[in-house]
Structure formats: structure tokens, C-alpha cells
Design a protein around this motif. Structure first.
Motif, PDB file in Angstrom:
ATOM      1  N   PHE A  57      20.479   6.023   8.383  1.00  0.00           N
ATOM      2  CA  PHE A  57      19.273   5.214   8.249  1.00  0.00           C
ATOM      3  C   PHE A  57      18.107   5.744   9.072  1.00  0.00           C
ATOM      4  CE2 PHE A  57      22.656   1.883   7.474  1.00  0.00           C
ATOM      5  CZ  PHE A  57      22.506   1.932   6.101  1.00  0.00           C
ATOM      6  N   ASP A  58      18.375   6.354  10.218  1.00  0.00           N
ATOM      7  CA  ASP A  58      17.282   6.876  11.044  1.00  0.00           C
ATOM      8  C   ASP A  58      16.556   8.017  10.325  1.00  0.00           C
ATOM      9  OD1 ASP A  58      17.853   5.059  13.037  1.00  0.00           O
ATOM     10  OD2 ASP A  58      19.216   6.423  14.100  1.00  0.00           O
ATOM     11  N   LYS A  59      17.322   8.942   9.748  1.00  0.00           N
ATOM     12  CA  LYS A  59      16.698  10.042   9.006  1.00  0.00           C
ATOM     13  C   LYS A  59      15.975   9.516   7.767  1.00  0.00           C
ATOM     14  CE  LYS A  59      19.883  13.725  10.427  1.00  0.00           C
ATOM     15  NZ  LYS A  59      20.836  14.755   9.962  1.00  0.00           N
ATOM     16  N   ALA A  60      16.581   8.527   7.108  1.00  0.00           N
ATOM     17  CA  ALA A  60      15.936   7.944   5.934  1.00  0.00           C
ATOM     18  C   ALA A  60      14.611   7.299   6.320  1.00  0.00           C
ATOM     19  CB  ALA A  60      16.869   6.911   5.294  1.00  0.00           C
ATOM     20  N   GLN A  61      14.616   6.610   7.451  1.00  0.00           N
ATOM     21  CA  GLN A  61      13.392   5.951   7.916  1.00  0.00           C
ATOM     22  C   GLN A  61      12.299   6.972   8.218  1.00  0.00           C
ATOM     23  OE1 GLN A  61      14.308   3.050  10.893  1.00  0.00           O
ATOM     24  NE2 GLN A  61      12.187   2.820  11.541  1.00  0.00           N
ATOM     25  N   ASP A  62      12.652   8.087   8.845  1.00  0.00           N
ATOM     26  CA  ASP A  62      11.666   9.125   9.144  1.00  0.00           C
ATOM     27  C   ASP A  62      11.073   9.711   7.867  1.00  0.00           C
ATOM     28  OD1 ASP A  62      12.153   8.752  11.830  1.00  0.00           O
ATOM     29  OD2 ASP A  62      13.619  10.395  11.975  1.00  0.00           O
ATOM     30  N   GLN A  63      11.922   9.982   6.888  1.00  0.00           N
ATOM     31  CA  GLN A  63      11.424  10.573   5.643  1.00  0.00           C
ATOM     32  C   GLN A  63      10.518   9.609   4.889  1.00  0.00           C
ATOM     33  OE1 GLN A  63      11.631  13.621   4.598  1.00  0.00           O
ATOM     34  NE2 GLN A  63      13.039  14.394   6.155  1.00  0.00           N
ATOM     35  N   LEU A  64      10.872   8.340   4.878  1.00  0.00           N
ATOM     36  CA  LEU A  64      10.037   7.364   4.173  1.00  0.00           C
ATOM     37  C   LEU A  64       8.700   7.171   4.880  1.00  0.00           C
ATOM     38  CD1 LEU A  64      12.775   4.757   3.192  1.00  0.00           C
ATOM     39  CD2 LEU A  64      11.592   6.342   1.681  1.00  0.00           C
ATOM     40  N   HIS A  65       8.710   7.213   6.212  1.00  0.00           N
ATOM     41  CA  HIS A  65       7.442   7.142   6.937  1.00  0.00           C
ATOM     42  C   HIS A  65       6.574   8.367   6.624  1.00  0.00           C
ATOM     43  CE1 HIS A  65       7.672   3.501   9.245  1.00  0.00           C
ATOM     44  NE2 HIS A  65       8.867   3.801   9.733  1.00  0.00           N
ATOM     45  N   ASN A  66       7.197   9.543   6.501  1.00  0.00           N
ATOM     46  CA  ASN A  66       6.449  10.739   6.121  1.00  0.00           C
ATOM     47  C   ASN A  66       5.848  10.589   4.723  1.00  0.00           C
ATOM     48  OD1 ASN A  66       7.121  11.973   8.538  1.00  0.00           O
ATOM     49  ND2 ASN A  66       8.899  13.043   7.688  1.00  0.00           N
ATOM     50  N   ALA A  67       6.607   9.982   3.819  1.00  0.00           N
ATOM     51  CA  ALA A  67       6.092   9.760   2.463  1.00  0.00           C
ATOM     52  C   ALA A  67       4.886   8.822   2.480  1.00  0.00           C
ATOM     53  CB  ALA A  67       7.201   9.195   1.576  1.00  0.00           C
ATOM     54  N   LEU A  68       4.961   7.772   3.298  1.00  0.00           N
ATOM     55  CA  LEU A  68       3.822   6.852   3.398  1.00  0.00           C
ATOM     56  C   LEU A  68       2.620   7.526   4.044  1.00  0.00           C
ATOM     57  CD1 LEU A  68       5.603   3.536   4.485  1.00  0.00           C
ATOM     58  CD2 LEU A  68       4.567   4.050   2.271  1.00  0.00           C
ATOM     59  N   HIS A  69       2.873   8.438   4.971  1.00  0.00           N
ATOM     60  CA  HIS A  69       1.765   9.158   5.608  1.00  0.00           C
ATOM     61  C   HIS A  69       1.061  10.062   4.595  1.00  0.00           C
ATOM     62  CE1 HIS A  69      -0.524  11.127   8.765  1.00  0.00           C
ATOM     63  NE2 HIS A  69      -0.120  12.304   8.306  1.00  0.00           N
ATOM     64  N   LEU A  70       1.817  10.653   3.677  1.00  0.00           N
ATOM     65  CA  LEU A  70       1.224  11.528   2.668  1.00  0.00           C
ATOM     66  C   LEU A  70       0.540  10.735   1.564  1.00  0.00           C
ATOM     67  CD1 LEU A  70       4.102  14.150   2.339  1.00  0.00           C
ATOM     68  CD2 LEU A  70       1.864  14.516   3.397  1.00  0.00           C
ATOM     69  N   ASN A  71       1.191   9.675   1.121  1.00  0.00           N
ATOM     70  CA  ASN A  71       0.639   8.879   0.020  1.00  0.00           C
ATOM     71  C   ASN A  71       1.363   7.534  -0.008  1.00  0.00           C
ATOM     72  OD1 ASN A  71      -0.832   8.117  -2.184  1.00  0.00           O
ATOM     73  ND2 ASN A  71      -0.343   9.931  -3.394  1.00  0.00           N
ATOM     74  N   ARG A  72       0.631   6.460   0.046  1.00  0.00           N
ATOM     75  CA  ARG A  72       1.238   5.127   0.084  1.00  0.00           C
ATOM     76  C   ARG A  72       1.598   4.673  -1.331  1.00  0.00           C
ATOM     77  NH1 ARG A  72      -2.884   1.482   3.376  1.00  0.00           N
ATOM     78  NH2 ARG A  72      -1.151   0.001   3.325  1.00  0.00           N
ATOM     79  N   HIS A  73       2.855   4.215  -1.480  1.00  0.00           N
ATOM     80  CA  HIS A  73       3.338   3.721  -2.768  1.00  0.00           C
ATOM     81  C   HIS A  73       4.190   2.475  -2.545  1.00  0.00           C
ATOM     82  CE1 HIS A  73       2.096   7.633  -4.376  1.00  0.00           C
ATOM     83  NE2 HIS A  73       2.208   7.102  -5.578  1.00  0.00           N
ATOM     84  N   ASP A  74       4.172   1.594  -3.530  1.00  0.00           N
ATOM     85  CA  ASP A  74       4.955   0.356  -3.436  1.00  0.00           C
ATOM     86  C   ASP A  74       6.439   0.646  -3.281  1.00  0.00           C
ATOM     87  OD1 ASP A  74       2.507  -0.705  -3.902  1.00  0.00           O
ATOM     88  OD2 ASP A  74       2.922  -1.413  -5.938  1.00  0.00           O
ATOM     89  N   LEU A  75       6.930   1.612  -4.050  1.00  0.00           N
ATOM     90  CA  LEU A  75       8.360   1.888  -4.064  1.00  0.00           C
ATOM     91  C   LEU A  75       8.845   2.369  -2.698  1.00  0.00           C
ATOM     92  CD1 LEU A  75      10.894   1.971  -5.751  1.00  0.00           C
ATOM     93  CD2 LEU A  75      10.278   4.268  -6.496  1.00  0.00           C
ATOM     94  N   THR A  76       8.022   3.128  -1.996  1.00  0.00           N
ATOM     95  CA  THR A  76       8.412   3.592  -0.662  1.00  0.00           C
ATOM     96  C   THR A  76       8.507   2.425   0.309  1.00  0.00           C
ATOM     97  OG1 THR A  76       7.250   5.670  -1.128  1.00  0.00           O
ATOM     98  CG2 THR A  76       7.859   5.235   1.155  1.00  0.00           C
ATOM     99  N   TYR A  77       7.571   1.495   0.224  1.00  0.00           N
ATOM    100  CA  TYR A  77       7.648   0.303   1.065  1.00  0.00           C
ATOM    101  C   TYR A  77       8.924  -0.494   0.770  1.00  0.00           C
ATOM    102  CZ  TYR A  77       2.890   0.595   2.966  1.00  0.00           C
ATOM    103  OH  TYR A  77       1.766   0.971   3.655  1.00  0.00           O
ATOM    104  N   ILE A  78       9.270  -0.591  -0.503  1.00  0.00           N
ATOM    105  CA  ILE A  78      10.463  -1.355  -0.881  1.00  0.00           C
ATOM    106  C   ILE A  78      11.714  -0.723  -0.288  1.00  0.00           C
ATOM    107  CG2 ILE A  78      11.925  -1.988  -2.847  1.00  0.00           C
ATOM    108  CD1 ILE A  78       9.353  -2.331  -4.488  1.00  0.00           C
ATOM    109  N   MET A  79      11.827   0.599  -0.390  1.00  0.00           N
ATOM    110  CA  MET A  79      13.009   1.261   0.144  1.00  0.00           C
ATOM    111  C   MET A  79      13.053   1.193   1.662  1.00  0.00           C
ATOM    112  SD  MET A  79      14.424   1.972  -2.595  1.00  0.00           S
ATOM    113  CE  MET A  79      15.856   2.593  -1.740  1.00  0.00           C
ATOM    114  N   LEU A  80      11.893   1.259   2.321  1.00  0.00           N
ATOM    115  CA  LEU A  80      11.859   1.147   3.779  1.00  0.00           C
ATOM    116  C   LEU A  80      12.279  -0.256   4.217  1.00  0.00           C
ATOM    117  CD1 LEU A  80      11.185   2.707   6.344  1.00  0.00           C
ATOM    118  CD2 LEU A  80       8.825   1.929   6.124  1.00  0.00           C
TER     119      LEU A  80
END
Length: 519
Positions: free
Chosen positions: A151-174
Motif C-alpha cells: 500500500f505504501d508504494k501504491a500510495q506514492d504512485q497514485l500521488h505521483n499520478a495526481l501531481h501529473l494530472n488530476r483524475h477522479d479515478l485516481t482519487y477513488i483508488m487512493l
């Protein structure tokens, strides 16, 4: 000299055409992309048979070297469920164009769909080297790490995705990561940010409302569920959650009206029939309640809440053998819940199996450190068996829990439970010191404690044990999986969609409490 001048004057001009060099005809080479437009057109029109026919013709002409034709054929195979063949074709595309990140993303997606999450992570990392600013790669890496429980690595990758481009689906998975961790407060914070970014997303509004409902914050839950119904009046998830909230507060007729609307949209919903059954249980229509709960159990045979409710209704109807059957099944799925063991002990007591009833009570006391009704019922059994010393010990433990609950929660004690405890205290000659006062309700309280049930009136000797009635309503959210890659408006490769796996954690509303009486 005169002759030379004369010959120069009589010389004929040379034709311009004869001066041009003769051009040779260039050899004809097959154009690899000449039918790509037609393949793309058939694909976006979802005419897959015609698309496959053109692809076959194109690959024959190009001797299997047309990358776009192979790419689209792989997409069609994936839509048809042939994931292994699509993986082979995407790997062929990656071989033809090794510097194309899209091909690697599709290879990784096929590996993900085959359940090979570690291999998918390796391919996504290779694609990230080619395109470091692609949010989909970071998002999909986060989803793969979720499946690997990292989960820690997943959280880092999803935060990186939000930093590049914000999307609803990324928020849902986070948010789901925090739900998997059991951290509801942080999950709510993530979903609040998501709603601020996309205020008209009904899925985000519904999930946030359900989380507030699960914490007992009814004001905010009602607000977000109301916003969902404003944007989508037919959203069955929000209607089901609103009905569950009304059922929690005892407005059974309005709840049934809401459930009738939901039944038109999703008639085969286990939470729906579970809630309808418990509405009938609250209205004391026990046969109808059992019919609805049996239907819910047929649709979701592994849901312990439905089994719990079936056992509760059968206890109320004094069908103790059936109650034992369903409660035993519920314990197999939820072995850490003390109330289930208490209900099982009630059924065993009425089946005249005192030894096993004592064992069930001991397990209930070990697991449940807050509910005084467990100790009260156990004390009643021990008193009826003539074990007054052990009954006194359980009664004193109940007193400690009651004193703690009076000052630490908004729990209200049922009058009949108070009467049973006072009679038992008088019989044990220890009940004068216990003061039963109803605490004042705090409407702003975050956590809603489960309400206790009515206790049976005492006769001499003391009567049978009382079951804790609690109708558990689950309005679980579910999301549809993405249906695969779609076509684009231009003649480009259909994009690799972000991974959207089946939800593993479902936000549920609070449990609608119902009272029952065991005779």
C-alpha cells in the motif's frame, strides 16, 4: 569563310523533347498504412467482424508488418476475452516499435488482466522510462501495487499520478487504499478533495455519503446523498443508502417506499432484499421478513449479515433449530463478533444444551468488551443453573460496562433490560448500588453505538436469555468495470485506459437497529 557562314545559317534547330533524359518507372512498394483509416473507422463503429476482415487483408499485403492493424486486432481480442492472444499481439507491436510507450502500456495491461501483477509492474516501469510524464503509468502502477498489498508504494504512485494530472479515478483508488487500511478519516479527506475537484461526480458523492453514514454523521451523509440525487435522481446506490438511513431512524414505511424505487432498477440486489426483510421485521411481519431474507441469502450466500438477520428473526419466532443453523453459518464467516456467540447461546439455551450455551457465552464475553447485555444474559443462565457465585461475577462485570457506557457514549438502556438487571440484582442481593440513568444524546457524536434490545420479563425462576437484536443493513457500492479501450476522434491508436479493478472495499451505511423480544 562564306561557305562556313552559309552552313551555319542552314543548320536546323534541335527539338527540346530530344534533350530530356529518359526517366525509369519507380518500383511499387506496398504502403503499410493505406487501410488504417478504414480499420479505425470500423473499430470506433464497433463493427468488429468487418474490422477483422480488413485487418486480415492488410496483414496479408504487408506480410504481417502493419503495426496499427496488429494493435487494433489485439484490442478486439481483449474485448472478446482472449487476453492471452491479445498479449502476444501487443508484444509483437512492442517488437516492431520498441520506443513506443503505448505498446508497452498495452502489454502491461494484458498482464494485469491475466493476474500477473509483478510482470505488469516491470513492463510499466519500462514504459515510464520512455515517457516520464504519463499519469496513466503512475496510476496503473499504483493499482498493481494495491493487488500486491504494497500500500505504501501504491500510495506514492497514485500521488505521483495526481501531481501529473488530476483524475477522479485516481482519487477513488487512493481512497480505497485507506479503506483497506481501515483509516476512514483519511479516506474521507481524499474523497472530499475529489468532490472539490469534480463536484458533479455521483460516484464520489455517493461514496462520501456512505462513509459519513458508516460513522454515524447523518447530517453530512444526507447532504452528499442528496447532492447525488440532484444530479442523478435514479441513482439506486444513493436511494438505497437514503432508505437505509431512514430505516436506522425507525421510519420503516418511507424506507420501504425508497426500496421499491431501487427494486425497479436492481431487483437482484442482496442488500436491497436484506433491508426490505428487516423493515418487515421491524413491522413484526416475520414471515415476509424471512421470505425477503431467504432471497437475499440466495443471492449472496456468503454474506454473514444476512445470516445474522435470519438467525435473529428465527429466534424471535421461537424457531431455535433454524436460528442455530443460520447463526452457526454466520460465525464461520465472522468468528470475531461476540454478539453472534451470544445469540447462538440463546438458541442453545432454548434447545436445552446448557453446556454448549456456556461455552458460547464464554467466547462472547472474551470477544465483546463493551456490551453489558452479554454479561447479563450469561448471568441469567448461571443463576438458573444454580451457579450464583459465577452469576455474581458476571453481574459485576456488567455493572462496570454500564458505568463506563453511561459516561462515554450516547447509548440508551432499554427499560426492560434495566428491569431484568434490577430483578437479577435483587435476587443476588447486589443490585441496590447500580444506578441506571439514560444519558443525553449528542447529535454531533461521530460514532453511533449499536442499540441494545429489549430483555424478557422475569418470572420466578428467572426466564431465558435475551438476544441482542440488531438488523444489519448493507448498501454496498459497486462500480462497473471499464469496457476496454475505445476509439479516438483522430486516426491514432486507441489509448490505454487507466486500470480500474473490481472494488475490494465497499463503503457501507450504518446498521439499522431493530429490537426483538425473546420469550
Amino acid at each position: 569563310m562564306a561557305e562556313e557562314k552559309l552552313s551555319a545559317r542552314t543548320q536546323l534547330p534541335v527539338s527540346a523533347e530530344s534533350q530530356k533524359p529518359v526517366l525509369k518507372k519507380a518500383p511499387e512498394f506496398p504502403i503499410l498504412e493505406k487501410q488504417n483509416w478504414l480499420i479505425h473507422l470500423y473499430y470506433i463503429q464497433k463493427d468488429y467482424e468487418a474490422c477483422k476482415a480488413v485487418i486480415k487483408e492488410q496483414l496479408q499485403e504487408t506480410h504481417g508488418l502493419c503495426e496499427y492493424a496488429i494493435y487494433v486486432q489485439a484490442l478486439i481480442f481483449r474485448l472478446e476475452g482472449n487476453i492471452q492472444e491479445s498479449l502476444r499481439l501487443f508484444q509483437m507491436c512492442a517488437f516492431l516499435s520498441p520506443q513506443c510507450a503505448d505498446n508497452l502500456k498495452q502489454v502491461a495491461r494484458s498482464l494485469f488482466l491475466l493476474g500477473k501483477h509483478k510482470a505488469a509492474i516491470e513492463v510499466y516501469n519500462e514504459a515510464a522510462k520512455l515517457n516520464q510524464k504519463d499519469w496513466e503509468i503512475c496510476h496503473n502502477l499504483g493499482v498493481c501495487y494495491i493487488y500486491l498489498k504494497q500500500f505504501d508504494k501504491a500510495q506514492d504512485q497514485l500521488h505521483n499520478a495526481l501531481h501529473l494530472n488530476r483524475h477522479d479515478l485516481t482519487y477513488i483508488m487512493l481512497g480505497k487504499i485507506f479503506l483497506l487500511k481501515g483509516d476512514l478519516d483519511k479516506a474521507i479527506e481524499i474523497y472530499k478533495k475529489a468532490v472539490e475537484f469534480s463536484p458533479e461526480n455521483t460516484e464520489l458523492l455517493t461514496t462520501l455519503g456512505l462513509l459519513y453514514l458508516q460513522l454515524g454523521i447523518y447530517q453530512k451523509a444526507f447532504e452528499h446523498l442528496g447532492n447525488t440525487l440532484t444530479y442523478d435522481p435514479t441513482n439506486y446506490k444513493a436511494i438505497l443508502a437514503a432508505g437505509s438511513m431512514m430505516q436506522t431512524h425507525g421510519d420503516l414505511d418511507v424506507a420501504l417506499t425508497k426500496y421499491k424505487v431501487v427494486a425497479c432498477a436492481v431487483i437482484e440486489s442482496p442488500p436491497l432484499w436484506n433491508n426490505i426483510g428487516m423493515c418487515f421485521f421491524g413491522k413484526k411481519k416475520y414471515v415476509a421478513a424471512i421470505s425477503c431474507l431467504k432471497r437475499a441469502n440466495y443471492l449472496a450466500p456468503l454474506d454473514w449479515k444476512i445470516l445474522y438477520n435470519l438467525g435473529l428473526v428465527h429466534l424471535t419466532m421461537q424457531q431455535y433449530a433454524s436460528a442455530f443453523h443460520f447463526l452457526s453459518a454466520a460465525i464461520n464467516f465472522q468468528p470475531k463478533m461476540g454478539e453472534l456467540y451470544m445469540l447462538l447461546a440463546v438458541a442453545l439455551t432454548n434447545l436445552e444444551d446448557s453446556e454448549n450455551a456456556k461455552r458460547a457465552y464464554e467466547e462472547a464475553v472474551r470477544l465483546d468488551k463493551c456490551n453489558p447485555l452479554v454479561n447479563l444474559n450469561y448471568a441469567v443462565l448461571l443463576y438458573n443453573q444454580g451457579e450464583k457465585r459465577d452469576a455474581l461475577a458476571q453481574y459485576q462485570e456488567m455493572e462496570k460496562k454500564v458505568n463506563l457506557l453511561k459516561y462515554s457514549s450516547s447509548l440508551e438502556f432499554d427499560p426492560e433490560m434495566v428491569e431484568v438487571a434490577q430483578k437479577l440484582g435483587a435476587a443476588l442481593q447486589v443490585g441496590e448500588a447500580l444506578v441506571w440513568t439514560k444519558p443525553v444524546k449528542d447529535p454531533k457524536s461521530k460514532h453511533q453505538t449499536a442499540s441494545t434490545s429489549k430483555a424478557a420479563g422475569f418470572q420466578q425462576p428467572l426466564g431465558s436469555n435475551q438476544a441482542l437484536g440488531q438488523a444489519m443493513s448493507s448498501a454496498a457500492t459497486c462500480r462497473k468495470l471499464s469496457s476496454g479501450a475505445g476509439g479516438t476522434s483522430q486516426l491514432t491508436k486507441p489509448p490505454s485506459l487507466p486500470l480500474e479493478p473490481e472494488p475490494t472495499v465497499e463503503a457501507q451505511p450504518t446498521e439499522a437497529s431493530a429490537q426483538t423480544r425473546e420469550k
